[in-house]
Design a protein around this motif. Structure first.
Motif, mmCIF file in Angstrom:
data_model
loop_
_atom_site.group_PDB
_atom_site.id
_atom_site.type_symbol
_atom_site.label_atom_id
_atom_site.label_comp_id
_atom_site.label_asym_id
_atom_site.label_seq_id
_atom_site.Cartn_x
_atom_site.Cartn_y
_atom_site.Cartn_z
ATOM 1 N N SER A 469 55.257 46.373 77.191
ATOM 2 C CA SER A 469 57.169 46.813 76.662
ATOM 3 C C SER A 469 57.926 45.633 76.613
ATOM 4 C CB SER A 469 57.464 47.665 78.072
ATOM 5 O OG SER A 469 58.770 48.342 77.816
ATOM 6 N N GLN A 470 57.877 44.323 77.421
ATOM 7 C CA GLN A 470 58.353 43.345 77.540
ATOM 8 C C GLN A 470 58.327 43.297 76.814
ATOM 9 O OE1 GLN A 470 61.164 43.375 80.200
ATOM 10 N NE2 GLN A 470 60.725 44.990 81.260
ATOM 11 N N VAL A 471 57.111 42.224 75.834
ATOM 12 C CA VAL A 471 56.949 42.086 74.760
ATOM 13 C C VAL A 471 58.432 42.876 73.875
ATOM 14 C CG1 VAL A 471 55.716 40.878 73.204
ATOM 15 C CG2 VAL A 471 54.963 40.755 75.537
ATOM 16 N N ARG A 472 57.571 44.000 73.487
ATOM 17 C CA ARG A 472 58.429 44.402 72.299
ATOM 18 C C ARG A 472 59.953 44.287 72.607
ATOM 19 N NH1 ARG A 472 54.739 48.549 73.406
ATOM 20 N NH2 ARG A 472 52.438 48.106 71.831
ATOM 21 N N LEU A 473 60.337 44.036 73.805
ATOM 22 C CA LEU A 473 61.532 43.461 74.516
ATOM 23 C C LEU A 473 62.429 42.589 73.367
ATOM 24 C CD1 LEU A 473 64.525 44.955 75.352
ATOM 25 C CD2 LEU A 473 63.688 44.525 77.258
ATOM 26 N N LEU A 474 61.336 42.219 74.185
ATOM 27 C CA LEU A 474 61.483 40.095 74.050
ATOM 28 C C LEU A 474 61.659 40.285 72.451
ATOM 29 C CD1 LEU A 474 62.438 37.219 74.781
ATOM 30 C CD2 LEU A 474 59.610 37.205 74.953
ATOM 31 N N ARG A 475 60.768 40.959 71.466
ATOM 32 C CA ARG A 475 60.053 40.906 69.791
ATOM 33 C C ARG A 475 62.421 41.459 69.741
ATOM 34 N NH1 ARG A 475 56.315 38.864 68.027
ATOM 35 N NH2 ARG A 475 54.470 38.968 69.405
#
Length: 518
Positions: A469-475
């Motif tokens: 979820s955090q990677v998607r937020l970072l993207r």
């Protein structure tokens, strides 16, 4: 006749003891009653061999290096002043493979002449381009630059001739030429080498730009951390003025051009062209909204050509040899050569000038000799702190603007920072966001706030806190910065972050790259 011995005065050489070596050579020669002519030249760009001492012989210049003060007596004992054998002898300088394999166009005089020797500069082709430009109409000079295919070497790769044509066509009583020498990218030093080693070349390029556009005032905005470059450029300008290459009448023509050096404010953001203009005007270095573009409304609101050092330094050769000569180097739409700077964990760090089309693999191994640690190379950041991390799978992609853009990378200013397999790309990605937060001018929210949030999100990913979820937020955050930032600082910071995520997911504790949300 005194033997001519060369010891560089380049900052990198000075840092490695070149001044002490020069003093020791002078003292030892005097002690032995030998007549020598000690010349302080620029660096050849082979920094692992500095201080590099050269001796002029009938067969050419013989190189010895790296030389320390403790080697001087043994060099004289071996009669190195005649090019004799010694454990530090490297042979003919021009035949050292690192140099022999290059295409030195812009850097052809680098390390060959003394930086402030005006007569030597002219003897090696200096000011031939300016003299030719003065025989042409201004529009013809602009056309030569357009026809050469020269693109900005500062990173944006915008065609230089289009900027010149825009300023030339502007109706204004005052026009400016500004050289952006605020070289702040990690792993870059080619601008510094030009200013310290061949400063008249930059002066000539700026004078040609003035002739082409009708500008009468020029400014070289030099990074404050480059005191030797500042001092050398100021001396070179004084000499050029005295010799008639600058001033109220360039070489007796109707063109006038006055040039000054301004020391930069010490902020990375001032390398952005409009923040630089604000700084030159005595204001805080804050990015301007565009339009208007600087070519229409730049320094003090007047039409302004802004190019970086290597762009302007490439112009004299184009005018001297012709646009076709320069354009024949390179591939695709990337014409000419680029000074590539090998740094980081590399055995043979230094400057390599090659035509566009060379590959990273060639640079890393044919020139760089692999990593300094002897360990496998894991990643290469190309194009400064805002450049992508390039994995081995892409090392055979030819270095040209379009080919690199197609794989999500950028050539930038030609800086290459090498990392071996001990590097943690998650921490390097975090550093990119942290760097942006520290260096942001604060004007736009995506850059100012987005970079701070980016550090926090990367920390949560590496701590295993709902990483997918955090990677998607970072993207999503990177997408906002990319499309919403006013300038390249915020707009390009996602490059190293996303390349690290895409090519090195294991460093973030991920089994595979996490795609964007649908």
């Amino acid at each position: 006749m005194p033997v001519k011995i060369f010891v560089p005065c380049d900052s990198a050489s000075l840092a490695l003891g070149a001044d002490a070596v020069a003093a020791a050579i002078t003292a030892e020669a005097a002690l032995r009653g030998l007549a020598i002519d000690l010349v302080r030249n620029g660096s050849r760009g082979m920094f692992w061999l500095e201080p590099l001492v050269e001796v002029q012989t009938p067969s050419g210049r013989i190189a010895y290096g790296p030389v320390t003060v403790h080697d001087i007596a043994s060099l004289f004992d071996a009669q190195f002043q005649s090019g004799a054998a010694h454990r530090l002898r490297l042979g003919l300088t021009e035949e050292i493979p690192y140099l022999r394999q290059q295409e030195r166009l812009t850097f052809s005089r680098m390390g060959v002449i003394a930086p402030l020797a005006l007569a030597e500069f002219e003897a090696h082709g200096g000011f031939a381009g300016l003299r030719h430009a003065l025989t042409l109409a201004p529009a013809e000079v602009v056309q030569q630059v357009l026809d050469s295919g020269l693109r900005g070497r500062g990173g944006a790769a915008f065609p230089a001739g289009i900027k010149w044509r825009t300023v030339a066509g502007a109706a204004a009583l005052q026009k400016y030429i500004v050289c952006n020498a605020d070289e702040g990218d990690s792993g870059t030093y080619s601008d510094r080498m030009v200013m310290e080693g061949d400063p008249f070349m930059l002066i000539e390029g700026m004078a040609i730009a003035a002739v082409a556009t009708g500008a009468t005032q020029g400014t070289i905005y030099i990074r404050s951390e480059y005191p030797h470059a500042v001092a050398t450029m100021r001396k070179a300008i004084d000499l050029a003025n005295a010799a008639g290459f600058l001033g109220n009448s360039i070489l007796g023509s109707a063109h006038r051009f006055h040039l000054e050096v301004r020391k930069a404010a010490g902020a990375y953001i001032c390398g952005e062209e409009t923040a630089m203009l604000e700084s030159i005007e005595g204001k805080r270095g804050v990015v301007r909204a565009k339009p208007p573009i600087p070519a229409v409304q730049g320094l003090f609101g007047q039409p302004t050509v802004i190019n970086n050092v290597i762009t302007l330094a490439s112009v004299p050769l184009i005018l001297a040899q012709g646009a076709a000569y320069y354009k024949n180097y390179g591939v695709g739409r990337s014409h000419g050569t680029l000074p590539l700077q090998l740094t980081g964990n590399i055995l043979h760090g230094g400057l390599v000038e090659k035509a566009f089309g060379v590959t990273l693999r060639q640079l890393l191994f044919d020139f760089g000799g692999g990593s300094a640690t002897g360990r496998p190379i894991k990643a290469v950041q190309v194009g400064g702190p805002l450049g992508a991390y390039v994995p081995e799978a892409l090392w055979d992609v030819p270095l040209d603007y379009e080919a690199y853009a197609a794989v999500g990378a950028t050539v930038g200013h030609g800086g290459l920072v090498v990392h071996d397999d001990t590097a943690d790309l998650s921490q390097l990605a975090r550093y990119a966001m942290e760097f942006c937060a520290i260096e942001s001018c604060g004007k736009c929210t995506p850059c100012r706030i987005g970079s701070t949030r980016g550090v926090e999100v990367i920390d949560r990913i590496t701590q295993g806190n709902n990483p997918a979820s955090q990677v998607r937020l970072l993207r999503d955050l990177c997408d906002t910065m990319l499309h919403g930032s006013l300038c390249a600082l915020g707009g390009m910071t996602p490059n190293p972050v996303l390349s690290a995520l895409n090519h090195y997911p294991q460093d973030f504790g991920l089994a595979a790259p996490v795609p964007e949300a649908a």
